[in-house]
Design a protein around this motif. Structure first.
Motif: not given
Length: 216
Positions: A115-119, A155-159, A184-192
């Motif tokens: 999941p996103y938070e673990e990533a 259709e759900v948010t990345v989290d 691409e935006r999801n990955l940008f925000m993950l890194l940030l």
């Protein structure tokens, strides 16, 4: 097993993200004369060999069950002094890798299997394994790719986005576990959010997403 180590590693079957990473290795080698690289998931050792040909010290980190396969490829490459294997997976990073902090870390696959938070937490841990100014190169599966067809979490948010692929695509790509697909935006925000300074993101022709970040 015969591996050609005479070709230019910057010209042999390299995707765009890998090319950026190899070019960074060349730049650092010219200045520092010693570059350390960690590659997460490279069981065929193709990328590890390219880095080693450029003079880097490389650790390939992958599932413990791949130990004999990876070590066999390292032996066949003739680069045993430059490449070593570390048994681990992204979800269970060791307290410390030999030779860290690294100049370059490349994550070729595996981040989408959590999941996103673990990533985000894993990316934060990887950043801390870099030298200040060291660079992280990430590759993830894209939401705007073939994999989104029949993907129930599209259709759900990345989290909240963590689900299995459609049966046909799970069979085609042998991806059986739930995955988080990224824009691409999801990955940008993950890194940030993980504390990195994002240098660039890009989407491939096939819809997969790549990112490059630096530890500051």
């Amino acid at each position: 097993m015969t591996i050609n180590i005479t070709a230019n590693p910057l010209e042999t079957g390299t995707d765009e993200l890998e090319r950026f990473a190899l070019e960074e290795c060349v730049k650092r080698q010219r200045v520092e004369h010693h570059v350390s690289v960690l590659i997460m998931s490279d069981k065929r050792c193709e990328m590890a060999i390219k880095f080693a040909q450029l003079g880097a010290q490389v650790i390939v980190a992958d599932d413990p069950g791949l130990l004999h396969e990876v070590e066999g490829r390292i032996l066949a490459s003739g680069l045993r002094e430059e490449i070593s294997f570390a048994s681990c997976v992204l979800s269970e990073l060791p307290e410390e890798f030999p030779g860290e902090p690294f100049d370059i870390i490349v994550v070729r696959r595996g981040l989408c299997a959590m999941p996103y938070e673990e990533a985000r937490q894993v990316v934060r841990q990887l950043l801390l394994r870099l030298k200040i100014g060291g660079k992280l190169y990430l590759s993830v599966l894209g939401l705007h790719s073939e994999l989104s067809e029949g993907y129930s979490a599209g259709e759900v948010t990345v989290d909240q986005r963590f689900a299995e692929l459609s049966p046909a695509l799970a069979e085609k790509y042998d991806i059986r576990q739930p995955v988080c697909l990224y824009t691409e935006r999801n990955l940008f925000m993950l890194l940030l959010e993980a504390g990195a300074s994002v240098l660039r993101t890009l989407t491939t022709t096939y819809g997969n997403v790549k990112g490059i970040a630096v530890r500051v």
